[in-house]
Write a protein that holds these residues in place. Structure first.
Motif, PDB file in Angstrom:
ATOM      1  N   VAL A   1     -11.572  14.112 -20.180  1.00 62.65           N
ATOM      2  CA  VAL A   1     -12.957  14.346 -20.632  1.00 62.65           C
ATOM      3  C   VAL A   1     -13.934  13.717 -19.654  1.00 62.65           C
ATOM      4  CG1 VAL A   1     -14.633  13.810 -22.434  1.00 62.65           C
ATOM      5  CG2 VAL A   1     -12.336  14.537 -23.062  1.00 62.65           C
ATOM      6  N   VAL A   2     -13.661  12.460 -19.259  1.00 57.54           N
ATOM      7  CA  VAL A   2     -14.556  11.773 -18.335  1.00 57.54           C
ATOM      8  C   VAL A   2     -14.657  12.553 -17.031  1.00 57.54           C
ATOM      9  CG1 VAL A   2     -14.816   9.702 -16.919  1.00 57.54           C
ATOM     10  CG2 VAL A   2     -14.233   9.488 -19.316  1.00 57.54           C
ATOM     11  N   ARG A   3     -13.497  13.065 -16.559  1.00 63.17           N
ATOM     12  CA  ARG A   3     -13.488  13.806 -15.298  1.00 63.17           C
ATOM     13  C   ARG A   3     -14.402  15.028 -15.392  1.00 63.17           C
ATOM     14  NH1 ARG A   3      -8.000  13.222 -14.509  1.00 63.17           N
ATOM     15  NH2 ARG A   3      -7.563  15.331 -15.210  1.00 63.17           N
ATOM     16  N   TRP A   4     -14.267  15.744 -16.512  1.00 63.33           N
ATOM     17  CA  TRP A   4     -15.093  16.955 -16.633  1.00 63.33           C
ATOM     18  C   TRP A   4     -16.571  16.635 -16.789  1.00 63.33           C
ATOM     19  CZ3 TRP A   4     -15.023  21.617 -15.119  1.00 63.33           C
ATOM     20  CH2 TRP A   4     -13.788  22.167 -14.764  1.00 63.33           C
ATOM     21  N   LEU A   5     -16.862  15.551 -17.563  1.00 61.88           N
ATOM     22  CA  LEU A   5     -18.266  15.134 -17.665  1.00 61.88           C
ATOM     23  C   LEU A   5     -18.796  14.777 -16.289  1.00 61.88           C
ATOM     24  CD1 LEU A   5     -18.399  12.932 -20.888  1.00 61.88           C
ATOM     25  CD2 LEU A   5     -19.290  15.216 -20.554  1.00 61.88           C
ATOM     26  N   GLY A   6     -17.968  14.126 -15.481  1.00 63.16           N
ATOM     27  CA  GLY A   6     -18.372  13.744 -14.132  1.00 63.16           C
ATOM     28  C   GLY A   6     -18.633  14.951 -13.268  1.00 63.16           C
ATOM     29  N   ILE A   7     -17.724  15.949 -13.364  1.00 62.35           N
ATOM     30  CA  ILE A   7     -17.898  17.147 -12.528  1.00 62.35           C
ATOM     31  C   ILE A   7     -19.159  17.893 -12.945  1.00 62.35           C
ATOM     32  CG2 ILE A   7     -16.885  19.405 -12.019  1.00 62.35           C
ATOM     33  CD1 ILE A   7     -14.135  17.960 -12.226  1.00 62.35           C
ATOM     34  N   LEU A   8     -19.452  17.881 -14.242  1.00 63.44           N
ATOM     35  CA  LEU A   8     -20.669  18.555 -14.707  1.00 63.44           C
ATOM     36  C   LEU A   8     -21.925  17.736 -14.445  1.00 63.44           C
ATOM     37  CD1 LEU A   8     -19.448  20.053 -18.081  1.00 63.44           C
ATOM     38  CD2 LEU A   8     -20.036  21.272 -16.005  1.00 63.44           C
ATOM     39  N   GLY A   9     -21.757  16.498 -13.981  1.00 65.00           N
ATOM     40  CA  GLY A   9     -22.924  15.705 -13.613  1.00 65.00           C
ATOM     41  C   GLY A   9     -23.538  14.936 -14.756  1.00 65.00           C
ATOM     42  N   VAL A  10     -22.898  14.944 -15.925  1.00 62.90           N
ATOM     43  CA  VAL A  10     -23.499  14.253 -17.074  1.00 62.90           C
ATOM     44  C   VAL A  10     -23.524  12.753 -16.843  1.00 62.90           C
ATOM     45  CG1 VAL A  10     -23.273  13.825 -19.532  1.00 62.90           C
ATOM     46  CG2 VAL A  10     -22.771  16.075 -18.627  1.00 62.90           C
ATOM     47  N   ILE A  11     -22.403  12.218 -16.331  1.00 63.32           N
ATOM     48  CA  ILE A  11     -22.329  10.767 -16.114  1.00 63.32           C
ATOM     49  C   ILE A  11     -23.352  10.351 -15.077  1.00 63.32           C
ATOM     50  CG2 ILE A  11     -20.839   8.932 -15.265  1.00 63.32           C
ATOM     51  CD1 ILE A  11     -18.538  10.324 -16.552  1.00 63.32           C
ATOM     52  N   ASN A  12     -23.475  11.144 -14.033  1.00 61.42           N
ATOM     53  CA  ASN A  12     -24.416  10.831 -12.971  1.00 61.42           C
ATOM     54  C   ASN A  12     -25.837  10.773 -13.483  1.00 61.42           C
ATOM     55  OD1 ASN A  12     -24.442  10.197 -10.291  1.00 61.42           O
ATOM     56  ND2 ASN A  12     -23.374  12.061  -9.719  1.00 61.42           N
ATOM     57  N   THR A  13     -26.239  11.808 -14.221  1.00 63.99           N
ATOM     58  CA  THR A  13     -27.650  11.910 -14.575  1.00 63.99           C
ATOM     59  C   THR A  13     -28.016  11.013 -15.744  1.00 63.99           C
ATOM     60  OG1 THR A  13     -27.081  13.809 -15.902  1.00 63.99           O
ATOM     61  CG2 THR A  13     -27.979  14.249 -13.748  1.00 63.99           C
ATOM     62  N   LEU A  14     -27.091  10.783 -16.676  1.00 63.28           N
ATOM     63  CA  LEU A  14     -27.482  10.003 -17.853  1.00 63.28           C
ATOM     64  C   LEU A  14     -27.113   8.537 -17.716  1.00 63.28           C
ATOM     65  CD1 LEU A  14     -26.678  12.431 -20.759  1.00 63.28           C
ATOM     66  CD2 LEU A  14     -28.758  12.145 -19.448  1.00 63.28           C
ATOM     67  N   LEU A  15     -25.893   8.256 -17.287  1.00 66.61           N
ATOM     68  CA  LEU A  15     -25.424   6.869 -17.278  1.00 66.61           C
ATOM     69  C   LEU A  15     -25.846   6.154 -15.996  1.00 66.61           C
ATOM     70  CD1 LEU A  15     -23.713   5.113 -19.184  1.00 66.61           C
ATOM     71  CD2 LEU A  15     -21.809   5.543 -17.637  1.00 66.61           C
ATOM     72  N   CYS A  16     -25.476   6.742 -14.864  1.00 65.60           N
ATOM     73  CA  CYS A  16     -25.695   6.034 -13.597  1.00 65.60           C
ATOM     74  C   CYS A  16     -27.178   5.840 -13.327  1.00 65.60           C
ATOM     75  CB  CYS A  16     -25.062   6.796 -12.455  1.00 65.60           C
ATOM     76  SG  CYS A  16     -23.311   6.970 -12.666  1.00 65.60           S
ATOM     77  N   ASP A  17     -27.993   6.867 -13.609  1.00 61.39           N
ATOM     78  CA  ASP A  17     -29.427   6.744 -13.357  1.00 61.39           C
ATOM     79  C   ASP A  17     -30.029   5.617 -14.179  1.00 61.39           C
ATOM     80  OD1 ASP A  17     -29.481   8.639 -11.529  1.00 61.39           O
ATOM     81  OD2 ASP A  17     -30.793  10.026 -12.602  1.00 61.39           O
ATOM     82  N   ALA A  18     -29.627   5.538 -15.451  1.00 62.33           N
ATOM     83  CA  ALA A  18     -30.192   4.504 -16.322  1.00 62.33           C
ATOM     84  C   ALA A  18     -29.786   3.123 -15.829  1.00 62.33           C
ATOM     85  CB  ALA A  18     -29.723   4.721 -17.751  1.00 62.33           C
ATOM     86  N   VAL A  19     -28.499   2.963 -15.504  1.00 58.77           N
ATOM     87  CA  VAL A  19     -28.024   1.649 -15.046  1.00 58.77           C
ATOM     88  C   VAL A  19     -28.723   1.261 -13.752  1.00 58.77           C
ATOM     89  CG1 VAL A  19     -26.013   0.408 -14.222  1.00 58.77           C
ATOM     90  CG2 VAL A  19     -25.826   1.879 -16.202  1.00 58.77           C
TER      91      VAL A  19
END
Lengths: 100, 164, 359
Positions: C61-79
């Protein structure tokens, strides 16, 4: 229920502050803002008295005061801008020439 | 309700003092915005819901934005003349106190005599609107003319004049 | 119990705002990539592997969220934003500088309090109206909040203490007060059309026919409101206040870290707000065409809520697509559009709607 007298006292205090501001401030825009302060004090007492008397006429009066205040803001600020153009300042003491 | 009243009254008075006392005109304007918002809260507490909303739209949303706009456009920060002497400020304060002293008997006698009305007026949009379009329709139309004149006047005054 | 219901409502409304804003953020990042023929954010989390058998689905799941850019735009940007230096320019009041982002976001968040988010329903004997605050002035409250939103922007431009920020702030406030007039008039024409100020009643009035088909000129109000919505959010072709080719970033040039993120969040919340207003006023709110949901059932309210959110998302995506498609207006074109085209059309529209109502 807060007694109406409290509102009226508050309005009196606010009005006094407005008067003092008009007297001691020399920036034309701040003077203008102090006039708005006085208008609002009057509005507050209008609404409070409207509740005291038990009809809506006071609130209608406030509505018209707001209309006048809006018109006053438009014209007043235009005057201040043209004052700034001729005197290069908005201090009321600099506006001391009859020709501009 | 009384506690809320005193809280709002405190905000209202502090911001009113701020308008008069701050040296920076933009701070004055922001204090005035706070003051107008607390007046709107007072209106809501007095059941004048329509006026509360109109207060925010007209005063906070239009007039004060215009004032701030002019202040930023002219970019005047501090009053460039030396502050008024302590004597003048003291006199002005005394004058204010005298004015208040004049109001006290008025507040005590005149309004205490009027009994609080049993009808709790509701300044809802419907009620105010009904009154505005029936009994007060002529002043309402006159007000629109006033605004029209103000618009034309403002344009004429603020327009750059081309000297012939 | 009343307090508990109120707290649940606050929680739900807050989550709706945050959810819509974060989905908009993701759509903006990935959607702009799609439009510009790029790939967009697809790295963070895309290479998560694990040898533990039980954690394999999580990693998938994490891999697919990463490929779709969700982790990048929501988590990484905020941190990233939280850990950046909080910069305050010299020569301004620090308090004002901190106040500006909140002044910009507050009206948007408060406006959500009066939006009805689902049909009313009954659960455990309580009649619940999914609207945080029911106030007499109704839609007028939205106008009031819209007019306060100018302060945050003007304050941000002023406390930046440089010319580009100030220019951005001035442009933004001029743009917002110019377009507010057309917005007010088109909302007034909607009020005349329904004969009520209450948003809940307005949506109820659309249970058989959507608002946009109820009056021959309703589509005009819709188009005006949609254009004004894009201008008020200062995006799309109307992004002069923050035009990066002229003013660095306009009024929030001097903002960094969390304060910048607050502006960013407010912008997306405002997109969601305008979409919600448009859906509630013109596109039937939670009503589904040709389907009548039973009244008062909790599952019907849930379906209604999902329908409403879907419609809101549609208009959010539409705004984002327009923002990435059209070039920026010139300043005089912007002012002409607001004052000489939208305002007269809105006035004529109001007259037509009022005349149709009377005769």
């Amino acid at each position: 229920m807060v007694p109406v007298t409290y509102y009226l006292t508050l309005s009196a205090l606010m009005f006094t502050l407005g008067i003092v501001g008009v007297v001691i401030r020399r920036n034309a825009i701040v003077v203008f803002m102090c006039i708005e302060l006085m208008l609002n004090a009057v509005n507050l007492s209008f609404v409070a008295l409207s509740r005291l008397v038990g009809n809506l006429d006071g609130q209608i009066a406030v509505f018209f005061v707001m209309v006048v205040a809006a018109a006053e803001a438009a014209v007043g600020l235009a005057i201040i801008i043209s004052l700034f153009r001729s005197a290069k300042s908005v201090e009321t003491s600099d506006a001391n020439q009859l020709n501009g | 309700m009384t506690a809320l009243f005193f809280l709002v009254a405190l905000v209202l008075l502090i911001s009113a003092v701020g308008v008069v006392a701050s040296r920076n005109a933009i701070h004055s304007a922001l204090f005035l915005v706070g003051n107008l918002m607390s007046v709107a809260v007072m209106f809501a507490m007095l059941n004048a819901h329509f006026l509360a909303v109109v207060q925010v739209i007209v005063y906070a949303g239009a007039i004060m934005v215009l004032v701030l706009f002019v202040l930023m456009l002219l970019n005047i920060k501090l009053e460039n003349q030396p502050a008024l002497g302590k004597l003048v400020i003291g006199l002005a304060g005394l004058g204010g106190l005298a004015f208040l002293w004049m109001m006290v008997p008025l507040l005590q006698r005149s309004f205490a005599a009027i009994p609080q009305s049993a009808v709790d007026v509701q300044g809802s949009v419907r009620e105010v609107g009904k009154l505005l379009y029936t009994q007060y329709v002529f002043p309402f139309e006159a007000a629109s003319l006033l605004i029209m004149a103000a618009v034309v006047g403002a344009v004429m005054l603020a327009k750059r004049r081309y000297r012939a | 119990m009343e307090i508990v219901i109120l707290l649940i409502k606050v929680f739900v409304v807050f989550n709706v705002i945050m959810g819509l804003a974060s989905i908009c953020t993701w759509v903006e990042r990935k959607g702009s990539a799609l439009i510009q023929d790029r790939i967009g954010a697809n790295r963070a989390g895309a290479f998560v592997e694990t040898d533990v058998f039980l954690l394999k689905p999580v990693a998938f799941v994490v891999r697919w969220l990463g490929i779709l850019g969700v982790i990048n735009t929501l988590l990484c940007d905020a941190v990233k934003a939280i850990f950046k230096e909080d910069f305050v320019p010299e020569g301004t009041s620090q308090f004002m500088h901190c106040l500006a982002p909140f002044m910009a976001v507050l009206p948007v968040f408060v406006s959500f309090a009066i939006l009805p988010l689902a049909p009313d329903f009954e659960v455990m004997g309580y009649h619940i109206r999914p609207q945080l605050a029911t106030i007499d002035a109704g839609v007028l409250f939205l106008l009031a909040m819209g007019s306060i939103a100018v302060y945050g922007v003007a304050l941000a431009g002023w406390t930046g203490n440089n010319k580009f920020s100030l220019l951005g702030g001035l442009r933004a406030s001029a743009q917002m007060i110019s377009y507010e007039l057309a917005m007010g008039l088109s909302i007034v024409s909607v009020i005349v059309m329904y004969g009520t100020l209450d948003l809940f009643e307005m949506v109820k009035a659309q249970s058989s026919v959507w608002g946009i088909f109820q009056s021959p000129t309703a589509w005009l109000s819709f188009i005006i409101l949609f254009i004004v919505g894009m201008a008020e959010t200062k995006r799309g072709p109307f992004d002069l206040p923050e035009s990066e080719s002229e003013l660095v970033a306009g009024y929030f040039t001097e903002y960094s870290g969390m304060k910048f993120l607050v502006f960013w969040l407010g912008e997306f919340a405002e997109i969601a707000l305008f979409s919600a207003i448009i859906v509630l006023l013109f596109f039937g709110g939670w009503n589904i065409p040709f389907v009548q949901l039973p009244e008062g059932a909790w599952w019907a309210a849930l379906i209604g809520h999902l329908v409403l959110m879907t419609k809101i998302m549609f208009f959010c995506i539409l705004q984002i697509v327009i923002r990435w498609t059209l070039p920026r207006f010139r300043y005089d074109q912007l002012m002409n559009l607001g004052w000489k085209i939208l305002l007269p059309i809105a006035m004529v529209n109001l007259m037509i709607v009022a005349a149709l109502k009377v005769f």
